[in-house]
Design an enzyme around this catalytic site. Structure first.
Site, PDB file in Angstrom:
ATOM      1  N   HIS A 206     147.858 -72.343  46.240  1.00 41.94           N
ATOM      2  CA  HIS A 206     148.277 -73.869  45.816  1.00 41.94           C
ATOM      3  C   HIS A 206     148.946 -74.568  46.849  1.00 41.94           C
ATOM      4  CE1 HIS A 206     149.824 -76.953  43.509  1.00 41.94           C
ATOM      5  NE2 HIS A 206     149.029 -76.535  42.583  1.00 41.94           N
ATOM      6  N   CYS A 244     144.378 -78.501  43.983  1.00 37.80           N
ATOM      7  CA  CYS A 244     145.096 -79.395  43.461  1.00 37.80           C
ATOM      8  C   CYS A 244     145.073 -80.903  43.717  1.00 37.80           C
ATOM      9  CB  CYS A 244     146.546 -78.858  43.481  1.00 37.80           C
ATOM     10  SG  CYS A 244     147.686 -79.954  42.078  1.00 37.80           S
ATOM     11  N   HIS A 271     142.643 -77.729  39.955  1.00 35.75           N
ATOM     12  CA  HIS A 271     143.415 -78.504  39.207  1.00 35.75           C
ATOM     13  C   HIS A 271     143.449 -79.977  39.349  1.00 35.75           C
ATOM     14  CE1 HIS A 271     147.144 -75.187  39.352  1.00 35.75           C
ATOM     15  NE2 HIS A 271     146.142 -74.713  38.831  1.00 35.75           N
ATOM     16  N   ASP A 316     145.316 -80.834  35.017  1.00 35.69           N
ATOM     17  CA  ASP A 316     146.798 -80.557  35.519  1.00 35.69           C
ATOM     18  C   ASP A 316     147.918 -81.469  34.618  1.00 35.69           C
ATOM     19  OD1 ASP A 316     148.595 -79.147  36.991  1.00 35.69           O
ATOM     20  OD2 ASP A 316     148.137 -80.042  39.022  1.00 35.69           O
ATOM     21  N   HIS A 317     148.854 -81.787  35.289  1.00 33.43           N
ATOM     22  CA  HIS A 317     149.915 -82.341  34.384  1.00 33.43           C
ATOM     23  C   HIS A 317     149.491 -83.520  33.799  1.00 33.43           C
ATOM     24  CE1 HIS A 317     152.630 -80.611  37.986  1.00 33.43           C
ATOM     25  NE2 HIS A 317     151.975 -80.027  37.312  1.00 33.43           N
ATOM     26  N   TYR A 330     153.364 -81.047  30.942  1.00 31.29           N
ATOM     27  CA  TYR A 330     152.735 -79.785  30.004  1.00 31.29           C
ATOM     28  C   TYR A 330     152.728 -80.100  28.584  1.00 31.29           C
ATOM     29  CZ  TYR A 330     151.632 -77.447  34.597  1.00 31.29           C
ATOM     30  OH  TYR A 330     151.418 -76.939  35.755  1.00 31.29           O
TER      31      TYR A 330
END
Length: 353
Positions: A206, A244, A271, A316-317, A330
């Site tokens: 990552h 990501c 991500h 992702d977030h 999340y």
């Protein structure tokens, strides 16, 4: 793409029943939440996690993450012991059909934000990073900054156990340069990748989050050059990357489409999220929609399609919206909106091609 959702286990307020109601869900990416770096993951524990996921018609598509002990990252004499434990974890996961590990190789801080509850004009909340704040505090104070904003949730990488041994960690990484950290990563990969090849488990590193130097600690996954250096250091289909977009995209100098094309065959996990860049080393995690942030999410999805990426991906977030009480980044609602938008982009790209 195989669409997945991050799941924190049976104590996650977001249940598997919630997740499976999102259209076109392939599975979840989970973890054993009580495991610390260096712990052994037994087959019984992994099987229990896998069975709980499969009982809801989903697949345990990968793990985030089997955390790497600091002795490995710092290159201390104990690292060989912890590498042997890690190899056993890979074997146990592979034998149970779990074949992607998302991991990081960052000293002390796996990720960092300066505000977990930034209020947007519409009243929703999101994560913010402002390097001006970082410049005004000491490294240890980051733990207090984060822990004061967690809404009672324990956040991965910011466990109280790490704060308790913070001085030891600082001493362990004293004098570690980018070159030395990279050497230690290669030492690790050279020993675990043969096990990955034997048991069919892909390692997906990552990127740094944020992709900037912080507190003088070395960072070796900041940009295209860093990542290509890693995947080329140990030549194997099992040595790859978690793309990501929010991490790499926080630096406007990172051309995400170019990075994706340069990593054809090496992206094992995606991500996908957007960020809004506010200034130098200052950004917010925005809604996924392209015009809500600074990234062209359509171009990113198209680039993944162009390189024939068929691995696992997830939103992702997300923001915290509609009054939800959730682990920062999340929540259910905004990530469900995000994945539907991303699936729509994928459908459009596929039909145009």
């Amino acid at each position: 793409m195989k669409w997945t959702f991050r799941w924190y286990g049976n104590n996650d307020p977001i249940t598997l029943d919630h997740i499976r109601q999102i259209p076109n869900m392939y599975g979840v990416v989970g973890t054993l939440v009580k495991k610390l770096p260096g712990d052994l993951w037994t087959k019984e524990e992994i099987l229990e996690l896998k069975t709980s996921v499969e009982s809801k018609g989903l697949t345990l598509a990968g793990i985030e993450s089997v955390s790497i002990h600091d002795s490995i990252k710092a290159g201390t004499p104990e690292r060989d012991h912890y590498i042997e434990v890690y190899k056993e974890n890979i074997k146990n996961l592979g034998e149970l059909g779990v074949n992607v590990i998302c991991y990081s190789f960052k000293p002390i801080f796996g990720w960092a934000k300066t505000n977990l509850e930034y209020e947007l004009p519409d009243g929703s909340h999101t994560l913010e990073y402002d390097d001006k704040v970082v410049q005004q505090i000491e490294p240890k104070q980051m733990f207090g900054l984060i822990s004061g904003q967690t809404s009672g949730f324990q956040l991965s990488g910011w466990e109280p156990e790490r704060l308790a041994k913070f001085q030891k960690l600082e001493d362990m990484y004293k004098g570690i340069t980018e070159e030395k950290l990279f050497e230690n990563l290669c030492y690790f990969l050279e020993r675990v990748i043969p096990v990955c090849e034997e048991y069919g488990v892909k390692m997906a590193i990552h990127p740094d989050d944020p992709p900037f130097d912080m507190f003088g600690l070395p960072r070796i996954t900041k940009n295209k050059e860093d990542i290509l250096k890693i995947v080329n250091a140990v030549d194997s289909d099992y040595n790859g990357v978690t793309l990501c977009t929010g991490s790499l995209g926080a630096n406007p100098e990172n051309d995400l489409v170019e990075i994706i094309h340069s990593l054809k065959g090496k992206i094992h996990f995606a991500h996908l999220r957007n960020v809004q860049i506010l200034g130098d080393k200052h950004f917010l995690e925005s809604a996924h929609l392209s015009k809500e942030g600074s990234l062209d999410m359509y171009a990113i999805v198209k680039a993944l399609h162009d390189i024939e990426f068929d691995g696992i991906a997830r939103p992702d977030h997300g923001r915290t919206i509609w009054g939800e009480v959730a682990r920062p980044g999340y929540g259910l609602y905004d990530r469900a909106i995000g994945i539907s938008y991303l699936q729509g982009l994928e459908e459009a790209v596929e039909k145009q091609n």
